[in-house]
Each structure stands twice: as structure tokens, then as C-alpha cells.
Enzyme design. Structure first.
Site, PDB file in Angstrom:
ATOM      1  N   GLY A   1      -7.425   0.581   6.708  1.00 27.63           N
ATOM      2  CA  GLY A   1      -6.227   0.732   7.535  1.00 27.63           C
ATOM      3  C   GLY A   1      -6.536   0.944   9.011  1.00 27.63           C
ATOM      4  O   GLY A   1      -5.669   1.299   9.791  1.00 27.63           O
TER       5      GLY A   1
ATOM      6  N   SER B   1      -9.535  -3.407   5.676  1.00 29.29           N
ATOM      7  CA  SER B   1      -9.028  -4.331   6.709  1.00 29.29           C
ATOM      8  C   SER B   1      -9.383  -5.792   6.441  1.00 29.29           C
ATOM      9  O   SER B   1      -9.750  -6.524   7.358  1.00 29.29           O
ATOM     10  CB  SER B   1      -9.493  -3.880   8.097  1.00 29.29           C
ATOM     11  OG  SER B   1      -9.018  -2.579   8.376  1.00 29.29           O
TER      12      SER B   1
ATOM     13  N   GLU C   1     -15.102   0.356  -0.654  1.00 32.01           N
ATOM     14  CA  GLU C   1     -14.186   0.460   0.481  1.00 32.01           C
ATOM     15  C   GLU C   1     -14.713   1.509   1.452  1.00 32.01           C
ATOM     16  O   GLU C   1     -14.481   2.710   1.255  1.00 32.01           O
ATOM     17  CB  GLU C   1     -12.803   0.886  -0.012  1.00 32.01           C
ATOM     18  CG  GLU C   1     -12.195  -0.069  -1.014  1.00 32.01           C
ATOM     19  CD  GLU C   1     -10.678   0.014  -0.997  1.00 32.01           C
ATOM     20  OE1 GLU C   1     -10.065  -1.001  -0.677  1.00 32.01           O
ATOM     21  OE2 GLU C   1     -10.130   1.089  -1.257  1.00 32.01           O
TER      22      GLU C   1
ATOM     23  N   GLY D   1      -5.119  -3.833   1.452  1.00 31.53           N
ATOM     24  CA  GLY D   1      -3.988  -2.927   1.673  1.00 31.53           C
ATOM     25  C   GLY D   1      -2.933  -3.584   2.538  1.00 31.53           C
ATOM     26  O   GLY D   1      -2.149  -4.418   2.081  1.00 31.53           O
ATOM     27  N   GLY D   2      -2.935  -3.229   3.814  1.00 28.30           N
ATOM     28  CA  GLY D   2      -1.892  -3.669   4.742  1.00 28.30           C
ATOM     29  C   GLY D   2      -1.585  -5.155   4.696  1.00 28.30           C
ATOM     30  O   GLY D   2      -0.413  -5.560   4.710  1.00 28.30           O
TER      31      GLY D   2
ATOM     32  N   GLU E   1      -7.841   7.344  -0.365  1.00 26.69           N
ATOM     33  CA  GLU E   1      -6.702   8.177   0.059  1.00 26.69           C
ATOM     34  C   GLU E   1      -6.400   9.240  -0.986  1.00 26.69           C
ATOM     35  O   GLU E   1      -5.948  10.337  -0.660  1.00 26.69           O
ATOM     36  CB  GLU E   1      -5.481   7.273   0.326  1.00 26.69           C
ATOM     37  CG  GLU E   1      -5.661   6.498   1.626  1.00 26.69           C
ATOM     38  CD  GLU E   1      -4.932   5.166   1.688  1.00 26.69           C
ATOM     39  OE1 GLU E   1      -4.056   4.903   0.847  1.00 26.69           O
ATOM     40  OE2 GLU E   1      -5.261   4.376   2.597  1.00 26.69           O
TER      41      GLU E   1
ATOM     42  N   ASN F   1      -3.087  -3.725  -2.715  1.00 26.09           N
ATOM     43  CA  ASN F   1      -2.698  -2.329  -2.915  1.00 26.09           C
ATOM     44  C   ASN F   1      -1.568  -2.020  -1.938  1.00 26.09           C
ATOM     45  O   ASN F   1      -1.804  -1.934  -0.736  1.00 26.09           O
ATOM     46  CB  ASN F   1      -3.903  -1.415  -2.652  1.00 26.09           C
ATOM     47  CG  ASN F   1      -3.521   0.052  -2.607  1.00 26.09           C
ATOM     48  OD1 ASN F   1      -2.476   0.441  -3.130  1.00 26.09           O
ATOM     49  ND2 ASN F   1      -4.362   0.868  -1.985  1.00 26.09           N
ATOM     50  N   TRP F   2      -0.384  -1.853  -2.478  1.00 23.24           N
ATOM     51  CA  TRP F   2       0.775  -1.666  -1.602  1.00 23.24           C
ATOM     52  C   TRP F   2       0.967  -0.219  -1.144  1.00 23.24           C
ATOM     53  O   TRP F   2       1.897   0.072  -0.397  1.00 23.24           O
ATOM     54  CB  TRP F   2       2.041  -2.171  -2.305  1.00 23.24           C
ATOM     55  CG  TRP F   2       2.171  -3.656  -2.273  1.00 23.24           C
ATOM     56  CD1 TRP F   2       1.277  -4.552  -1.796  1.00 23.24           C
ATOM     57  CD2 TRP F   2       3.298  -4.415  -2.741  1.00 23.24           C
ATOM     58  NE1 TRP F   2       1.768  -5.823  -1.924  1.00 23.24           N
ATOM     59  CE2 TRP F   2       3.005  -5.776  -2.508  1.00 23.24           C
ATOM     60  CE3 TRP F   2       4.522  -4.082  -3.347  1.00 23.24           C
ATOM     61  CZ2 TRP F   2       3.885  -6.797  -2.843  1.00 23.24           C
ATOM     62  CZ3 TRP F   2       5.398  -5.089  -3.684  1.00 23.24           C
ATOM     63  CH2 TRP F   2       5.088  -6.435  -3.432  1.00 23.24           C
ATOM     64  N   LYS F   3       0.154   0.680  -1.651  1.00 25.09           N
ATOM     65  CA  LYS F   3       0.267   2.103  -1.256  1.00 25.09           C
ATOM     66  C   LYS F   3       1.722   2.563  -1.394  1.00 25.09           C
ATOM     67  O   LYS F   3       2.404   2.134  -2.311  1.00 25.09           O
ATOM     68  CB  LYS F   3      -0.265   2.301   0.164  1.00 25.09           C
ATOM     69  CG  LYS F   3      -1.618   1.638   0.378  1.00 25.09           C
ATOM     70  CD  LYS F   3      -2.240   1.977   1.695  1.00 25.09           C
ATOM     71  CE  LYS F   3      -3.466   1.107   1.914  1.00 25.09           C
ATOM     72  NZ  LYS F   3      -4.503   1.766   2.673  1.00 25.09           N
TER      73      LYS F   3
HETATM   74  C1  PEP Z   1      -6.823  -0.296   0.655  1.00 25.05           C
HETATM   75  O1  PEP Z   1      -5.748   0.278   0.669  1.00 25.05           O
HETATM   76  O2  PEP Z   1      -7.507  -0.273  -0.373  1.00 25.05           O
HETATM   77  C2  PEP Z   1      -7.264  -0.994   1.863  1.00 25.05           C
HETATM   78  C3  PEP Z   1      -8.438  -1.562   1.864  1.00 25.05           C
HETATM   79  O3  PEP Z   1      -6.412  -0.990   2.944  1.00 25.05           O
HETATM   80  P1  PEP Z   1      -6.493  -1.949   4.236  1.00 25.05           P
HETATM   81  O4  PEP Z   1      -6.698  -3.348   3.730  1.00 25.05           O
HETATM   82  O5  PEP Z   1      -5.151  -1.775   4.894  1.00 25.05           O
HETATM   83  O6  PEP Z   1      -7.615  -1.485   5.060  1.00 25.05           O
END
Ligand code: PEP
Length: 250
Positions: free
Chosen positions: A173, A213, A167, A234-235, A97, A9-11
């Protein structure tokens, strides 16, 4: 047998040139991967360019959100047909989010989920408790409500088709990951709950991803858990080399 799915997920990150560079590298890195499905969800503006790079490869394209109406006067929204047209196979629904900053509710998540299914996309429906809810000891009841309301009304076929992403909001994040044991406990709960609602076949087929994460260092232990069928990342999905290490968790 559930096929694992690792989705990025690149947000709200990456321009079109950045998308093309990252995905060109990623598709080369993972061309030999067969043990899992792979998806990347760039921002809307980069979907078409991403599809230009990914079409015909083993990296699927996903979007981060969709509207439930097919078309109409909904400024700023994007329909499922538009996403399918752009090459998407998956769409995220109800990311925390979106729930936190954009007023997403279980009811609107449910509408997005059905729109995705109707339009032939696989919805990745996100659920998860906040830190406050975990500390109050209401994690399971929060998740139960999110599943019962957000995923209400699926028919027998649809109930095995959707993807659920657990999640924990406190792990997104933040660099804090649920321990594999903490995650597995929740995943097992979700699968049992799903069996109570939709029956054992749907519950055996539905994929439940972990998100929060996920990194190269923790992915393989998470993936060893019986009820964890992949990751929503995500990140750590933003860099091709890092995301490759996660995809190659085996
Ligand atoms: C996400 O955006 O769904 C996520 C899990 O982010 P991260 O991996 O950065 O915690």
C-alpha cells in the site's frame, strides 16, 4: 509446472452493490484467461453476493481470514466451514495488516492454516519483513522464522498444496515495489528453505506469490522471475479494469 495465481485482496473496501458491479465487469473481462488462476477476496459481508456473480466462472472466491475452531463462542470470528459454505476456495492467513494491527502471530497463523486445509480451503499464508528489519539486514532470518513457525507440521500432501505470499511490509500500500531482482532473490530463498524443510517435490509444487504494490506497469517483469508464481494484489485489485490488466500480464 506451477500454475500462476493472481489473487485480489480487497481489504475493508466495497459494499455489496459495489462488489457485484466490480465482479460482474471483471468476470466478463477475464472469461478468456487460461494462463493463470484468478481469485478475489472481498470482505466477509460481500462473500455471498460475490459468489452469486462468480459461481461457475474462472474467478475463484477467497476470504481474508478465518478462525481455527470449527464453531463456538468466538464473537466476531468466521469459521472455515462458513467460508466454504459461502463459496470460498482460498483464504488468506497472516496478512501483515493482521499481524500489525490484530496481534496475529506465527502460532495463530499456523492454526488458521491447518483449519483451512482441514476444511478443504487453500490457505494463502503471508510472510514478509518490515522496513526496519530489511534495513537491519535481518530479512532472511525473519522470513526463515515465519516459514519455520507459521508453516510447521505440514504433511507431504499439504506442503505442496498451500500458497505462500511474500509481501515485504514496506511495499504494501506504499507504492514502493520490490524490484523484480529483489523479489526473486527472496522467492528463491523461500523455495530453497522450503525444500530443506519439506523436500524438493513440495518445494517444486508450492506457489510463492509476490505482494506489495503490484500494478499493471510492474506485473509482467515480476511474473518473468523464475520463482514468482503469481501476485497478491491489494489496491490495484479494486478496479475491474486495472485488475484485468494485471491478470492479463502476458
Ligand atoms: C495486500 O494487501 O496484500 C497488498 C499487497 O496490497 P497492495 O497491493 O495495495 O500493496
Amino acid at each position: 509446472m506451477r500454475r500462476p495465481l493472481i489473487a485480489g485482496n480487497w481489504k475493508m473496501f466495497k459494499t455489496i452493490p459495489e462488489t457485484v458491479t466490480t465482479l460482474t465487469q471483471l468476470k466478463k473481462n477475464v472469461a478468456d484467461v487460461h494462463h493463470c488462476e484468478i481469485a478475489v477476496c472481498p470482505p466477509f459481508t460481500a462473500l455471498a453476493a460475490a459468489w452469486g456473480v462468480l459461481k461457475g466462472t474462472n474467478v475463484h472466491l477467497g476470504a481474508q481470514n478465518c478462525h481455527w475452531e470449527e464453531k463456538g463462542a468466538y464473537t466476531g470470528e468466521v469459521s472455515v466451514a462458513m467460508l466454504a459454505d459461502a463459496g470460498c476456495k482460498h483464504v488468506i492467513a497472516g496478512h501483515s495488516e493482521r499481524r500489525q494491527y490484530f496481534g496475529e502471530t506465527d502460532e495463530s497463523v499456523n492454526k488458521r492454516m491447518f483449519a483451512a486445509l482441514k476444511g478443504g480451503l487453500i490457505p494463502i499464508v503471508c510472510i514478509g519483513e518490515t522496513l526496519q528489519e530489511r534495513e537491519k539486514g535481518v530479512t532472511f532470518s525473519v522470513l526463515e522464522t515465519q516459514v519455520k513457525k507459521g508453516m510447521a507440521g505440514l504433511d507431504a500432501r499439504q506442503s505442496g498444496q498451500i500458497v505462500i505470499a511474500y509481501e515485504p511490509v514496506w511495499a504494501i500500500g506504499t507504492g514502493k515495489t520490490a524490484t523484480p531482482q529483489q523479489a526473486e532473490e527472496v522467492h528463491a530463498f523461500i523455495r530453497k528453505l522450503y525444500a530443506d524443510i519439506y523436500g524438493s517435490l513440495a518445494s517444486e509444487n508450492v506457489r510463492v506469490l509476490y505482494g506489495g504494490s503490484v500494478k499493471p506497469e510492474n506485473v509482467s517483469e515480476l511474473m518473468q522471475q523464475k520463482n514468482i508464481d503469481g501476485g497478491l494484489v491489494g489496491g490495484a485489485s479494486l478496479e475491474a479494469e486495472t485488475f484485468t490488466k494485471i491478470i492479463k500480464y502476458k
